[in-house]
Structures are given as structure tokens and as C-alpha cells.
Design a protein around this motif. Structure first.
Motif: not given
Length: 346
Positions: A160-175
């Protein structure tokens, strides 16, 4: 401390069996009246990495190791963990006698407040102070020890502390910086190469573009060193800082001891002396240092220095700048470190 501990337990949604662990996790080395968080940070760092690795491995069964590594690095980077500390206000609980360091933290907190929280950040306008990531790691270490070194229980409370967990979709939005660096250079017809050096305490990533040294960074983990080096390389390419000329010294018998300085940057022990030795062995002129930047109020000066060497046999001048530091001496040592890496790793 009892009131602070109770408040932090409320924030973490975890009640410690041994509150001494929490007290230790919040004690900076400058606070001599208590035990420093360094031991808990030592165990917390790899434990967070392992917990995230385990989660990503199970969550993305079709993701290849390369992309899993990128995703892990994005989730445990100093920038990400520092923002976790800010989000929960963990920095206000730290016991310290290092006000200049906490002033840096406050500047970072102010900068984060102006950011778009929906964007995955690999670095904002102000560099994340390492102490913020250290706090998150030391608290993770404290919880891990308190739950009997049970990784599953740690993840139950700490996810819960680390959320939001970075997802593959997140990395696609900001390379991610590494991908961005390759893409930019590919469009310009340039070749990017990362060279890694492993020391007893850190992994050092050096970035070369068309065989020319561009940037270097270090971290306890190879992925994070690569991520930080890519960020620095992008900054230098964006600001049109000319990379140093490729040099291949014939003598490599000078031993270099790498370490990570207080700002989290790669440095070389006694770099100025080592560079002087090297130039002397090649019968080159002594290195010449210049102050490239001198800014900030009188009580909080910041300096960037460059070093220049003349290679007589090639009639060539090589110049490179180091990282920003609070003392001229440290700025010169940083420049010398960068020069040595350029000379010895190309």
C-alpha cells in the motif's frame, strides 16, 4: 518519540511489536543520540527489490526479463521512493542534526507539490535527495525484521505504501529514460552503448554514444545505475553539452576505487590525485580546473567544476564537467572522477 511513533504507525497501518526498530529507522547518522538507520536501510533496499520482483514476476507472466527489469527499476528508483516518502510525510519524522540536508528535502517537497501526480516521474525539476529513499528502505527493513523476516507479510503491509505500482502501461505513456535515449539516438543515426563496472559496493553504468563517453552513474543495483546514467545522458544531450573526445590510454596500471558520494553520484577516491598521476605517467601537462558554475546564497553555495587535460602526442584538448557540489574541492573531485572514467573506460 512515542507520540511520533504512534502517528507513523497510523500512517503505515502497521503496529510494531518492537518500536525500537521504528525509532532506529527514523534516525539519520547525524543524530548521534541514537542508532542510525543505515543497518535497516541495508536490509530494506534489497528486500523492497525482491518484493517488487516477486510481485512483477507473478503479475506479468508474459513479460520478458528485460522489460521486467525496467519495470522493477521504475518502481524502486530513488525518484519513486522519494515521492513515496513525500506522499506520506515520512521526512517530518526523521531525527537529525543536518539542517542543510533537510533544506534540500524541503525544496524537493515543494517541487513535488507542483507536479502532475498522474505522471510516472523519472526525475522532476529538483533532484530527489537520497535520504528520502533511504527512509522508505529503512522503514521497510524495520517492518521486515519486526514480522520475523517474512517477505510475504512485509508485502502485505508495504504494498500500500509503494502504490501506485508502476505498470507497463504507465511506462508506455511516459517512456523510460533508457528507452528514450536509444530512440533519440537511433533517430539521429547514433549508436548507444552501456558499459558496466562492478565494485565491492556499487554497480557503475557508463553511457557511450558513437564510442564517446557521455555520462556515468552508480547504484547498489545495476538496473538503477543504468536508469540514472540514462537520465544524465539525456540531460547532457538535450543541453547540447559536447561529449569528450574518445581516448584510449595505453597505460591502465593506476588503481581506481569507486564509491557513491553523499549526493548519490559515482565518484573515485582521491580522483584529483589519481588524475594527476595518470597525466604525469603520460607526460601530459597538469590538469587544469575551472569553476563553470557558482550559484546560491553565501551560506549555501553550489559549484560545478570542469577539468581540462592536453594530450601532447595527439595535440588534443579534452574537457569534461562534474556534478554540482557544495564545495569547490568536491566539485573538482567530481570532474576528475568523470575524466578518469572517460579515459579508462573508452
Amino acid at each position: 518519540m512515542e507520540a511520533s511513533a504512534a502517528e507513523l504507525e497510523r500512517i503505515l497501518c502497521y503496529r510494531f511489536k518492537n518500536r525500537k526498530l521504528l525509532e532506529e529507522a527514523l534516525t539519520h547518522s547525524s543524530f548521534t543520540e541514537g542508532v542510525s538507520y543505515e543497518r535497516l536501510e541495508f536490509i530494506g533496499d534489497p528486500i523492497i527489490s525482491l518484493a517488487i520482483s516477486n510481485y512483477l514476476f507473478l503479475a506479468y507472466p508474459n513479460l520478458d526479463p528485460g522489460h521486467l527489469s525496467i519495470l522493477r527499476a521504475a518502481n524502486i528508483s530513488t525518484e519513486k521512493l522519494a515521492r513515496v516518502a513525500v506522499r506520506y510525510g515520512l521526512h517530518v519524522f526523521v531525527r537529525h542534526h543536518a539542517q542543510p540536508l533537510m533544506d534540500q528535502v524541503e525544496r524537493f517537497v515543494e517541487a513535488v507539490a507542483l507536479e502532475n501526480p498522474s505522471v510516472v516521474s523519472h526525475g522532476g525539476s529538483v533532484k530527489a535527495p537520497k535520504i528520502l529513499a533511504d527512509i522508505v528502505e529503512s522503514i521497510a527493513g524495520a517492518i521486515y525484521v519486526d514480522v520475523g523476516c517474512d517477505l510475504e507479510k512485509l508485502w502485505k503491509y508495504f504494498r500500500r505504501i509503494l502504490e501506485p505500482i508502476v505498470t507497463p502501461g504507465d511506462l508506455e505513456q511516459q517512456p523510460q529514460p533508457v528507452s528514450t535515449l536509444f530512440e533519440i539516438c537511433q533517430k539521429r543515426g547514433k549508436h548507444v552503448e552501456f558499459k558496466h563496472v562492478r565494485t565491492k559496493t556499487a554497480s557503475i553504468a557508463n553511457v557511450f554514444v558513437d564510442g564517446k563517453f557521455i555520462a556515468s552513474a552508480s547504484s547498489a543495483q545495476k538496473d538503477l545505475a543504468k536508469l540514472e546514467a540514462a537520465k544524465i545522458a539525456l540531460d547532457r544531450l538535450a543541453s547540447l553539452v559536447p561529449p569528450p573526445t574518445s581516448v584510449k590510454p595505453s597505460s591502465r596500471n593506476i588503481e581506481l576505487n569507486f564509491f557513491t558520494d553523499e549526493d548519490g553520484n559515482m565518484s573515485i577516491e582521491a580522483a584529483k590525485h589519481r588524475l594527476h598521476e595518470y597525466c604525469e605517467s603520460r607526460r601530459w601537462s597538469k590538469p587544469v580546473y575551472s569553476i563553470e558554475k557558482d550559484s546560491g546564497p553565501s551560506h549555501e553555495r553550489r559549484f560545478i567544476c570542469s577539468v581540462q587535460i592536453t594530450m601532447k602526442e595527439e595535440a588534443r584538448i579534452l574537457q569534461i564537467s562534474g556534478y554540482e557540489k557544495s564545495r569547490v574541492k568536491d566539485a573538482q573531485n567530481s570532474a576528475a572522477s568523470m575524466m578518469l572514467v572517460a579515459l579508462f573506460e573508452m
